[in-house]
Motif scaffolding. Structure first.
Motif, PDB file in Angstrom:
ATOM      1  N   GLY A 104       7.102  14.869  20.916  1.00  0.00           N
ATOM      2  CA  GLY A 104       7.614  13.467  21.517  1.00  0.00           C
ATOM      3  C   GLY A 104       8.003  12.452  20.675  1.00  0.00           C
ATOM      4  N   GLU A 105       6.934  12.304  19.475  1.00  0.00           N
ATOM      5  CA  GLU A 105       6.995  11.224  18.575  1.00  0.00           C
ATOM      6  C   GLU A 105       8.036  11.210  17.530  1.00  0.00           C
ATOM      7  N   ALA A 106       8.812  12.310  17.553  1.00  0.00           N
ATOM      8  CA  ALA A 106       9.788  12.576  16.607  1.00  0.00           C
ATOM      9  C   ALA A 106      10.872  11.546  16.637  1.00  0.00           C
ATOM     10  N   ASP A 107      11.178  11.017  15.686  1.00  0.00           N
ATOM     11  CA  ASP A 107      12.290  10.091  15.294  1.00  0.00           C
ATOM     12  C   ASP A 107      13.561  10.524  14.980  1.00  0.00           C
ATOM     13  N   PRO A 108      14.707  10.648  15.676  1.00  0.00           N
ATOM     14  CA  PRO A 108      15.878  11.382  15.021  1.00  0.00           C
ATOM     15  C   PRO A 108      16.255  10.559  14.162  1.00  0.00           C
ATOM     16  N   ALA A 109      16.147   9.469  13.581  1.00  0.00           N
ATOM     17  CA  ALA A 109      16.941   8.760  12.350  1.00  0.00           C
ATOM     18  C   ALA A 109      15.826   9.305  11.272  1.00  0.00           C
ATOM     19  N   VAL A 110      14.922   9.529  11.379  1.00  0.00           N
ATOM     20  CA  VAL A 110      13.690   9.603  10.162  1.00  0.00           C
ATOM     21  C   VAL A 110      13.012  10.988  10.102  1.00  0.00           C
ATOM     22  N   LEU A 111      12.810  11.609   8.930  1.00  0.00           N
ATOM     23  CA  LEU A 111      12.036  12.960   8.817  1.00  0.00           C
ATOM     24  C   LEU A 111      10.483  12.366   8.446  1.00  0.00           C
ATOM     25  N   GLN A 112       9.539  12.803   9.117  1.00  0.00           N
ATOM     26  CA  GLN A 112       8.133  12.300   8.774  1.00  0.00           C
ATOM     27  C   GLN A 112       8.093  13.108   7.485  1.00  0.00           C
ATOM     28  N   PRO A 113       6.953  12.645   6.746  1.00  0.00           N
ATOM     29  CA  PRO A 113       6.594  13.259   5.539  1.00  0.00           C
ATOM     30  C   PRO A 113       6.324  15.125   5.776  1.00  0.00           C
ATOM     31  N   TRP A 114       7.324  15.779   4.943  1.00  0.00           N
ATOM     32  CA  TRP A 114       7.214  17.374   5.176  1.00  0.00           C
ATOM     33  C   TRP A 114       7.723  17.896   6.338  1.00  0.00           C
ATOM     34  N   GLU A 115       8.592  17.053   7.238  1.00  0.00           N
ATOM     35  CA  GLU A 115       9.088  17.537   8.373  1.00  0.00           C
ATOM     36  C   GLU A 115      10.092  18.110   7.973  1.00  0.00           C
ATOM     37  N   VAL A 116      10.339  19.199   8.799  1.00  0.00           N
ATOM     38  CA  VAL A 116      11.724  20.282   8.669  1.00  0.00           C
ATOM     39  C   VAL A 116      12.349  20.304  10.120  1.00  0.00           C
ATOM     40  N   ARG A 117      13.644  19.973  10.113  1.00  0.00           N
ATOM     41  CA  ARG A 117      14.280  20.364  11.680  1.00  0.00           C
ATOM     42  C   ARG A 117      15.386  21.151  11.321  1.00  0.00           C
ATOM     43  N   VAL A 118      15.538  22.262  12.273  1.00  0.00           N
ATOM     44  CA  VAL A 118      16.759  23.242  12.237  1.00  0.00           C
ATOM     45  C   VAL A 118      17.395  22.876  13.579  1.00  0.00           C
ATOM     46  N   VAL A 119      18.669  22.800  13.556  1.00  0.00           N
ATOM     47  CA  VAL A 119      19.264  22.450  14.715  1.00  0.00           C
ATOM     48  C   VAL A 119      20.763  23.375  14.929  1.00  0.00           C
ATOM     49  N   ALA A 120      21.167  23.903  15.917  1.00  0.00           N
ATOM     50  CA  ALA A 120      22.391  24.391  16.177  1.00  0.00           C
ATOM     51  C   ALA A 120      23.533  23.398  16.257  1.00  0.00           C
ATOM     52  N   VAL A 121      24.563  23.243  15.627  1.00  0.00           N
ATOM     53  CA  VAL A 121      25.612  22.081  15.696  1.00  0.00           C
ATOM     54  C   VAL A 121      26.823  22.878  16.252  1.00  0.00           C
ATOM     55  N   PRO A 122      27.327  22.120  17.338  1.00  0.00           N
ATOM     56  CA  PRO A 122      28.729  22.586  17.931  1.00  0.00           C
ATOM     57  C   PRO A 122      29.844  22.928  16.833  1.00  0.00           C
ATOM     58  N   ALA A 123      30.358  23.782  16.918  1.00  0.00           N
ATOM     59  CA  ALA A 123      31.538  24.156  15.889  1.00  0.00           C
ATOM     60  C   ALA A 123      32.329  22.889  15.795  1.00  0.00           C
ATOM     61  N   GLY A 124      32.917  22.507  14.302  1.00  0.00           N
ATOM     62  CA  GLY A 124      33.724  21.674  14.089  1.00  0.00           C
ATOM     63  C   GLY A 124      33.236  20.301  14.214  1.00  0.00           C
ATOM     64  N   VAL A 125      32.066  20.191  14.151  1.00  0.00           N
ATOM     65  CA  VAL A 125      31.502  18.705  13.918  1.00  0.00           C
ATOM     66  C   VAL A 125      31.596  18.429  12.429  1.00  0.00           C
ATOM     67  N   PRO A 126      32.451  17.561  12.007  1.00  0.00           N
ATOM     68  CA  PRO A 126      32.948  17.587  10.798  1.00  0.00           C
ATOM     69  C   PRO A 126      31.552  17.232   9.970  1.00  0.00           C
ATOM     70  N   ASP A 127      30.834  16.076  10.608  1.00  0.00           N
ATOM     71  CA  ASP A 127      30.051  15.572   9.557  1.00  0.00           C
ATOM     72  C   ASP A 127      28.719  16.415   9.100  1.00  0.00           C
ATOM     73  N   ALA A 128      28.566  17.368  10.010  1.00  0.00           N
ATOM     74  CA  ALA A 128      27.406  18.368   9.614  1.00  0.00           C
ATOM     75  C   ALA A 128      27.946  19.733   9.029  1.00  0.00           C
ATOM     76  N   GLY A 129      29.089  20.177   9.202  1.00  0.00           N
ATOM     77  CA  GLY A 129      29.444  21.377   8.553  1.00  0.00           C
ATOM     78  C   GLY A 129      30.318  21.343   7.369  1.00  0.00           C
ATOM     79  N   ALA A 130      30.407  19.911   6.683  1.00  0.00           N
ATOM     80  CA  ALA A 130      31.620  19.735   6.014  1.00  0.00           C
ATOM     81  C   ALA A 130      31.083  20.151   4.640  1.00  0.00           C
TER      82      ALA A 130
END
Ligand code: TEU
Length: 619
Positions: free
Chosen positions: A591-617
């Motif tokens: 619950g403490e995770a900040d969507p805009a900042v990764l904490q030290p050594w934090e890893v995030r893996v997300v599935a991105v809807p197709a065709g979202v240019p900024d993440a699949g570019a």
């Protein structure tokens, strides 16, 4: 013929690379979804209580491996050996060293692994044998011996007396310090040994040698073994035995004559025909290929060429070597590592296949080398902080490695964050490579022993060879005789075994083992992980490793903060909509995770809807 430079483009003898389509998930080889676990038997588990790991110990831990979810077990050598290089000096290819057990015990272990749905591959060391192998005993018995030409013998340099400095046939150096040639007084010639003096190189140009090796390989496959890891297999074809000019290379002087040598692809194609053809669908082969550029890897692993399934490259694990090589350690620049891994991802995608590793029996422990093993915090008395940062950095590195395209290799103890060892003086080191380097640097070149020891502590292979720490009992539960204080392991267990061990990790809310389980399960269930195209994001970012994997309209976005400082996420890594897939933030802190900042050594893996240019570019 000019020397074959290790980094040069492949000789024109190799046919042009036939490009092959990206593996179709529907009919891709089984090992494209597999995860391999490497066991270094002498240090894995001691079943008979003599302080030395053995087959009985391995059998007792198969459920640990099955629960982790690995598909293949790679056993480092268990053959009869005088152990000068911990078994990579083989004296009999078709038996088991009594230290480890018997052939019958091996057969039982193989069956037990198969019963759990796991395959087992053997370590094939055929660039060289032990000097106690019957072949070499014959070869060295006389210049007229039947097997004289099974090894590489040469006269002393003209004008020099054999056995005196400078009389070696060429100026080549060994991987383990010193000259690459060993003087044999009895027959008045030198023999080539790229590694220890007790590891004479076989002469692969001799068809009798190749026939004998192939027959031995078929013998193991007929016994039910599921393939091989092939030790320094790219060194088997030597070019000309001539002096070479010093070059800056991660390889010893002379390697340009034999690394990826003139006939290596011919020999591997022949091996495939003679050993694997007709049964390779069930098998897996991985070539260990130090000093191999991408261009040769494309030849070795192109499925249309039928050489090997995948190789271990060494460029990425050489990026923290300074100008003086491995023993002149430097700080890793993450940008260099990202660029190298991306180059190998792009270079083999649809053409060959990568292995994925950052740990093995020859490399220091990943969490200490590139992560944060918490040692600093421990020294300040912050035990919980030390565990937190070791867990976070170990899992962040595991995620960025495992979620690339290729076959991941887990080294024993990596799955619960075993660390480097606080070695003291040279008497604490066991590895021939380390001891020889110390002798040469300090005793022959006058280097300051404190500097040499500091480098050894960081980079020695011994860091990966202490007994696996199973629990907090005596010797970390390594030996069945843990209630017998008179039994001591062949190498002392890391003193941190009481807190860092498999049992403690499983019981922790921050379990590295459980995170590896999830990574492995993801590879087994999501074809984007096994087959998706890799695109690196933010290549110039110094603490963020971010990339996407794309398969059809499926996009997975991996973002990892590989530093001990918070990392604001660039917009390219913040898709408007995304479905969480995996994170190393413990559930009770999510619950403490900040969507805009990764904490030290934090890893995030997300599935991105197709065709979202900024993440699949991609970049
Ligand atoms: O390693 C070959 C090899 O390239 C390593 O020696 C590596 O260069 C070195 O350890 C990095 O410092 C294989 C085996 O993995 C190794 O354990 C053996 O010692 C070696 O071959 C000889 O068989």
């Amino acid at each position: 013929m000019t020397g074959h430079h290790a980094d040069a483009a492949p000789a024109d003898t190799a046919p042009a690379v036939a490009s092959s389509a990206v593996p179709d998930p529907a009919d891709a080889p089984w090992w494209t979804r597999a995860v391999v676990y490497q066991i270094y038997p002498r240090s894995f588990a001691d079943g008979d209580g003599d302080g030395f790991g053995d087959l009985a110990g391995i059998a007792s831990k198969l459920d640990h491996l099955a629960e982790l979810g690995v598909d293949v077990i790679w056993l480092s050598p268990i053959y009869p050996s005088p152990q000068h290089d911990n078994g990579y000096d083989i004296a009999d290819y078709q038996d088991i060293d009594p230290r480890f057990g018997t052939l019958e015990e091996f057969d039982a272990l193989l069956a037990a692994a198969h019963e759990r749905g796991m395959k087992l591959i053997m370590d094939l060391v055929v660039n060289h044998t032990s000097d106690e192998h019957a072949w070499f005993l014959d070869s060295r018995s006389s210049r007229a011996a039947d097997k004289r030409d099974w090894y590489i013998w040469r006269d002393p340099r003209p004008g020099f007396t054999g056995g005196t400095p400078g009389a070696e046939p060429t100026n080549w150096r060994s991987f383990f310090s010193g000259p690459a040639w060993q003087w044999d007084e009895a027959t008045g010639q030198y023999f080539l040994r790229l590694f220890a003096p007790q590891q004479p190189d076989l002469n692969w140009d001799n068809p009798d040698v190749r026939r004998a090796v192939y027959a031995m390989m078929r013998w193991w496959l007929d016994r039910g073994v599921d393939g091989f890891r092939m030790d320094v297999i790219n060194l088997i074809s030597k070019g000309e035995y001539v002096d070479v000019e010093p070059v800056t290379s991660s390889m010893p002087l002379g390697a340009e004559q034999y690394a990826n040598g003139p006939r290596v692809h011919e020999y591997l194609s022949e091996m495939h025909r003679e050993v694997f053809a007709g049964r390779d669908a069930e098998l897996m082969t991985v070539g260990e290929t130090p000093g191999t550029p991408l261009e040769h890897a494309q030849l070795y692993t192109d499925p249309t060429r039928a050489e090997v399934d995948m190789i271990f490259q060494f460029e990425h694990v050489g990026l923290d070597h300074g100008k003086g090589g491995k023993w002149d350690p430097a700080t890793l620049d993450l940008r260099h590592l990202k660029a190298n891994l991306a180059r190998w991802q792009d270079g083999l995608f649809g053409r060959g296949w990568n292995s994925l590793y950052l740990n093995n029996h020859d490399q220091p422990r990943l969490v200490s080398r590139f992560g944060d093993d918490g040692q600093g915090l421990l020294e300040q008395g912050d035990v919980d902080g030390a565990e937190r940062v070791r867990y976070a950095s170990a899992t962040a590195w595991a995620a960025v490695l495992h979620l690339q395209c290729g076959t991941p290799f887990i080294y024993q103890g990596e799955e619960f964050g075993m660390t480097n060892v606080p070695f003291g003086g040279i008497e604490d080191f066991a590895d021939v490579e380390a001891v020889n380097h110390y002798t040469e640097a300090v005793q022959q070149q006058g280097a300051d022993p404190r500097d040499v020891l500091a480098a050894l502590r960081l980079m020695t292979r011994d860091n990966a060879r202490t007994p696996v720490q199973w629990d907090d009992s005596v010797h970390g539960g390594f030996s069945a005789a843990s209630d017998r204080p008179d039994v001591t392991p062949w190498m002392p267990v890391n003193p941190n075994y009481a807190t860092i061990n498999a049992a403690a990790d499983r019981a922790s809310r921050r379990s590295i083992f459980r995170f590896y389980q999830r990574l492995i399960a993801l590879r087994h269930t999501d074809d984007v992980v096994a087959f998706g195209r890799f695109d690196l994001l933010e290549p110039d970012h110094e603490q963020l490793f971010a990339y996407t994997r794309t398969l059809g309209d499926r996009v997975l976005l991996v973002t990892a903060n590989l530093s001990g400082r918070p990392c604001p996420l660039p917009s390219s890594c913040r898709p408007a909509t995304a479905r969480p897939v995996l994170t190393n933030v413990p559930d009770d802190a999510a619950g403490e995770a900040d969507p805009a900042v990764l904490q030290p050594w934090e890893v995030r893996v997300v599935a991105v809807p197709a065709g979202v240019p900024d993440a699949g570019a991609g970049v």
